[in-house]
Design a protein around this motif. Structure first.
Motif, PDB file in Angstrom:
ATOM      1  N   THR A 194       0.811  -1.213   0.000  1.00  0.00           N
ATOM      2  CA  THR A 194       0.000   0.000   0.000  1.00  0.00           C
ATOM      3  C   THR A 194       0.848   1.268   0.000  1.00  0.00           C
ATOM      4  OG1 THR A 194      -0.135  -0.063   2.428  1.00  0.00           O
ATOM      5  CG2 THR A 194      -1.899  -1.157   1.182  1.00  0.00           C
ATOM      6  N   THR A 195       2.116   1.143   0.365  1.00  0.00           N
ATOM      7  CA  THR A 195       3.038   2.279   0.363  1.00  0.00           C
ATOM      8  C   THR A 195       4.349   1.833  -0.257  1.00  0.00           C
ATOM      9  OG1 THR A 195       2.049   3.157   2.393  1.00  0.00           O
ATOM     10  CG2 THR A 195       4.214   4.018   1.766  1.00  0.00           C
ATOM     11  N   ALA A 196       4.805   2.521  -1.280  1.00  0.00           N
ATOM     12  CA  ALA A 196       6.069   2.172  -1.925  1.00  0.00           C
ATOM     13  C   ALA A 196       7.207   2.237  -0.910  1.00  0.00           C
ATOM     14  CB  ALA A 196       6.346   3.111  -3.097  1.00  0.00           C
ATOM     15  N   PHE A 197       8.175   1.305  -1.032  1.00  0.00           N
ATOM     16  CA  PHE A 197       9.304   1.311  -0.094  1.00  0.00           C
ATOM     17  C   PHE A 197      10.583   0.928  -0.834  1.00  0.00           C
ATOM     18  CE2 PHE A 197       7.702  -2.993  -0.112  1.00  0.00           C
ATOM     19  CZ  PHE A 197       8.829  -3.800  -0.023  1.00  0.00           C
ATOM     20  N   GLU A 198      11.690   1.343  -0.259  1.00  0.00           N
ATOM     21  CA  GLU A 198      13.007   1.072  -0.837  1.00  0.00           C
ATOM     22  C   GLU A 198      13.539  -0.228  -0.235  1.00  0.00           C
ATOM     23  OE1 GLU A 198      16.565   3.997  -2.077  1.00  0.00           O
ATOM     24  OE2 GLU A 198      16.463   3.646   0.087  1.00  0.00           O
ATOM     25  N   ILE A 199      13.611  -1.272  -1.043  1.00  0.00           N
ATOM     26  CA  ILE A 199      14.041  -2.575  -0.548  1.00  0.00           C
ATOM     27  C   ILE A 199      15.566  -2.696  -0.541  1.00  0.00           C
ATOM     28  CG2 ILE A 199      13.984  -3.735  -2.781  1.00  0.00           C
ATOM     29  CD1 ILE A 199      12.719  -6.146  -1.292  1.00  0.00           C
ATOM     30  N   ALA A 200      16.220  -1.954  -1.396  1.00  0.00           N
ATOM     31  CA  ALA A 200      17.681  -1.845  -1.429  1.00  0.00           C
ATOM     32  C   ALA A 200      18.003  -0.450  -1.933  1.00  0.00           C
ATOM     33  CB  ALA A 200      18.299  -2.907  -2.321  1.00  0.00           C
ATOM     34  N   GLU A 201      19.229  -0.045  -1.790  1.00  0.00           N
ATOM     35  CA  GLU A 201      19.591   1.314  -2.168  1.00  0.00           C
ATOM     36  C   GLU A 201      19.277   1.569  -3.639  1.00  0.00           C
ATOM     37  OE1 GLU A 201      23.418   4.383  -2.036  1.00  0.00           O
ATOM     38  OE2 GLU A 201      23.592   2.329  -1.263  1.00  0.00           O
ATOM     39  N   GLY A 202      18.362   2.521  -3.876  1.00  0.00           N
ATOM     40  CA  GLY A 202      17.996   2.896  -5.225  1.00  0.00           C
ATOM     41  C   GLY A 202      16.986   1.984  -5.897  1.00  0.00           C
ATOM     42  N   VAL A 203      16.509   0.950  -5.173  1.00  0.00           N
ATOM     43  CA  VAL A 203      15.544   0.005  -5.750  1.00  0.00           C
ATOM     44  C   VAL A 203      14.239   0.117  -4.959  1.00  0.00           C
ATOM     45  CG1 VAL A 203      15.035  -2.386  -6.320  1.00  0.00           C
ATOM     46  CG2 VAL A 203      17.395  -1.553  -6.415  1.00  0.00           C
ATOM     47  N   VAL A 204      13.189   0.579  -5.623  1.00  0.00           N
ATOM     48  CA  VAL A 204      11.912   0.837  -4.966  1.00  0.00           C
ATOM     49  C   VAL A 204      10.882  -0.195  -5.422  1.00  0.00           C
ATOM     50  CG1 VAL A 204      10.019   2.491  -4.714  1.00  0.00           C
ATOM     51  CG2 VAL A 204      12.397   3.295  -4.732  1.00  0.00           C
ATOM     52  N   VAL A 205      10.130  -0.738  -4.460  1.00  0.00           N
ATOM     53  CA  VAL A 205       8.993  -1.606  -4.768  1.00  0.00           C
ATOM     54  C   VAL A 205       7.741  -0.736  -4.782  1.00  0.00           C
ATOM     55  CG1 VAL A 205       7.578  -3.533  -3.983  1.00  0.00           C
ATOM     56  CG2 VAL A 205      10.075  -3.624  -3.725  1.00  0.00           C
ATOM     57  N   PRO A 206       7.081  -0.574  -5.928  1.00  0.00           N
ATOM     58  CA  PRO A 206       5.926   0.319  -6.011  1.00  0.00           C
ATOM     59  C   PRO A 206       4.666  -0.313  -5.418  1.00  0.00           C
ATOM     60  CG  PRO A 206       6.375  -0.643  -8.152  1.00  0.00           C
ATOM     61  CD  PRO A 206       7.479  -1.103  -7.247  1.00  0.00           C
ATOM     62  N   VAL A 207       3.663   0.535  -5.236  1.00  0.00           N
ATOM     63  CA  VAL A 207       2.357   0.078  -4.765  1.00  0.00           C
ATOM     64  C   VAL A 207       1.778  -0.925  -5.760  1.00  0.00           C
ATOM     65  CG1 VAL A 207      -0.011   0.811  -4.282  1.00  0.00           C
ATOM     66  CG2 VAL A 207       1.915   2.207  -3.494  1.00  0.00           C
ATOM     67  N   GLY A 208       1.156  -1.980  -5.231  1.00  0.00           N
ATOM     68  CA  GLY A 208       0.561  -2.974  -6.112  1.00  0.00           C
ATOM     69  C   GLY A 208       0.361  -4.294  -5.403  1.00  0.00           C
ATOM     70  N   SER A 209      -0.189  -5.259  -6.123  1.00  0.00           N
ATOM     71  CA  SER A 209      -0.379  -6.617  -5.630  1.00  0.00           C
ATOM     72  C   SER A 209       0.594  -7.533  -6.354  1.00  0.00           C
ATOM     73  CB  SER A 209      -1.816  -7.090  -5.869  1.00  0.00           C
ATOM     74  OG  SER A 209      -2.735  -6.306  -5.122  1.00  0.00           O
ATOM     75  N   TYR A 210       1.248  -8.385  -5.592  1.00  0.00           N
ATOM     76  CA  TYR A 210       2.290  -9.242  -6.147  1.00  0.00           C
ATOM     77  C   TYR A 210       1.989 -10.698  -5.792  1.00  0.00           C
ATOM     78  CZ  TYR A 210       4.720  -4.782  -6.554  1.00  0.00           C
ATOM     79  OH  TYR A 210       5.050  -3.485  -6.859  1.00  0.00           O
ATOM     80  N   ASP A 211       1.656 -11.494  -6.814  1.00  0.00           N
ATOM     81  CA  ASP A 211       1.349 -12.908  -6.644  1.00  0.00           C
ATOM     82  C   ASP A 211       2.398 -13.737  -7.375  1.00  0.00           C
ATOM     83  OD1 ASP A 211      -1.122 -12.460  -5.219  1.00  0.00           O
ATOM     84  OD2 ASP A 211      -1.989 -11.847  -7.134  1.00  0.00           O
ATOM     85  N   HIS A 212       2.995 -14.694  -6.644  1.00  0.00           N
ATOM     86  CA  HIS A 212       4.115 -15.446  -7.210  1.00  0.00           C
ATOM     87  C   HIS A 212       4.067 -16.908  -6.786  1.00  0.00           C
ATOM     88  CE1 HIS A 212       6.105 -11.930  -8.835  1.00  0.00           C
ATOM     89  NE2 HIS A 212       6.047 -11.319  -7.671  1.00  0.00           N
ATOM     90  N   ASN A 213       4.868 -17.710  -7.486  1.00  0.00           N
ATOM     91  CA  ASN A 213       5.121 -19.103  -7.135  1.00  0.00           C
ATOM     92  C   ASN A 213       6.607 -19.290  -6.918  1.00  0.00           C
ATOM     93  OD1 ASN A 213       2.471 -20.887  -7.820  1.00  0.00           O
ATOM     94  ND2 ASN A 213       2.610 -19.144  -9.220  1.00  0.00           N
TER      95      ASN A 213
END
Length: 274
Positions: A194-213
């Motif tokens: 629900t809120t974009a966050f920086e997972i590593a320096e300069g790499v941002v995970v944007p708002v959204g739904s992420y479904d994976h296997n």
């Protein structure tokens, strides 16, 4: 009953009186019912007019025969300045036999549930948790001592109905006569950001739904031996990208008196942002 008085810290915090009261009664067949009251009340010159916090709860469990159980609690907090949405409750069913195990539980913690005397890991969520496992012991088949297929499912929602996280784990444990162990698993994951966050320096995970296997494989040699080794590998999707994980383990054990282990883990992650 436990009561404790703390001193004030000048200019920082008032003195506080803490009380915890617990009562329970054992019932037939290992069942139980109980209640809990927790109170924090600021005292002394630095105390405000409504500087307090209280928690009320009832809980219990009912045994169902030799293998089953239903347990749960209902709780509420009282905090000046927080009105409504201050409840929490849980209900869980468990069945455990030599061959089968089933679990099913539901937890709800409201946004304003605020037990200040204690620790709350997360609030403002609904959660369902379930699982099953089956144990079989083959005779003269591939030197297997035990096979345990099992599955677990866990999902969190917020009070707006948004799925915050979801995890379906499909696994099978193969334990051999030499006490070595192989685990094969398939995971289906979901994350709602629900809120974009920086997972590593300069790499941002944007708002959204992420479904994976993702697929997972691990091996452990005889854990009761003087020296044992293990390795775990996992590969699959991760926040719109890809992740590969490897983690070896080296363990030493001398009877029941000493054990030590060395673990190393590496994650190779590629996301759309880097």
């Amino acid at each position: 009953v436990l009561n404790m008085q703390t001193d004030a810290i000048g200019g920082v915090a008032p003195a506080n009186n803490f009380t915890v009261a617990r009562v329970y009664r054992d019932l037939p067949n290992s069942s139980q019912i109980g209640a809990l009251f927790v109170n924090r009340q600021a005292t002394g010159d630095l105390a405000g007019a409504e500087d307090c916090n209280r928690t009320y709860a009832v809980d219990g469990r009912v045994r169902l025969g030799q293998n089953g159980q239903i347990a749960g609690f209902v709780a509420r907090t009282s905090t000046p300045g927080l009105d409504g949405d201050d409840h929490a409750y849980n209900a869980a069913w468990d069945y455990n036999s030599e061959t089968w195990r089933f679990t099913l539980g539901y937890v709800e913690v409201a946004d304003n549930f605020n037990p200040e005397v204690g620790f709350l890991r997360r609030r403002g969520f609904r959660n369902i948790d379930s699982g099953f496992s089956y144990i079989t012991r083959p005779t003269n088949f591939l030197k297997l001592q035990q096979v345990r297929p099992h599955a677990t499912f866990n999902r969190f929602w917020n009070f707006d109905g948004l799925q915050e996280s979801s995890f379906l784990h499909l696994d099978n444990d193969l334990e051999f006569n030499d006490s070595s162990l192989i685990k094969t698993a398939w995971n289906i994951t979901g994350e709602g950001v629900t809120t974009a966050f920086e997972i590593a320096e300069g790499v941002v995970v944007p708002v959204g739904s992420y479904d994976h296997n993702e697929a997972q494989l691990s091996y452990e040699s005889n854990r009761g031996a003087l020296l044992s080794v293990g390795i775990r590998a996992r590969i699959g999707g991760f926040f719109g990208g890809h992740r590969a994980t490897v983690g070896p383990t080296l363990s030493v054990r001398t009877g029941d008196t000493f054990s030590a282990s060395l673990q190393w883990s590496r994650n190779d992650v590629n996301l759309p942002g880097g």
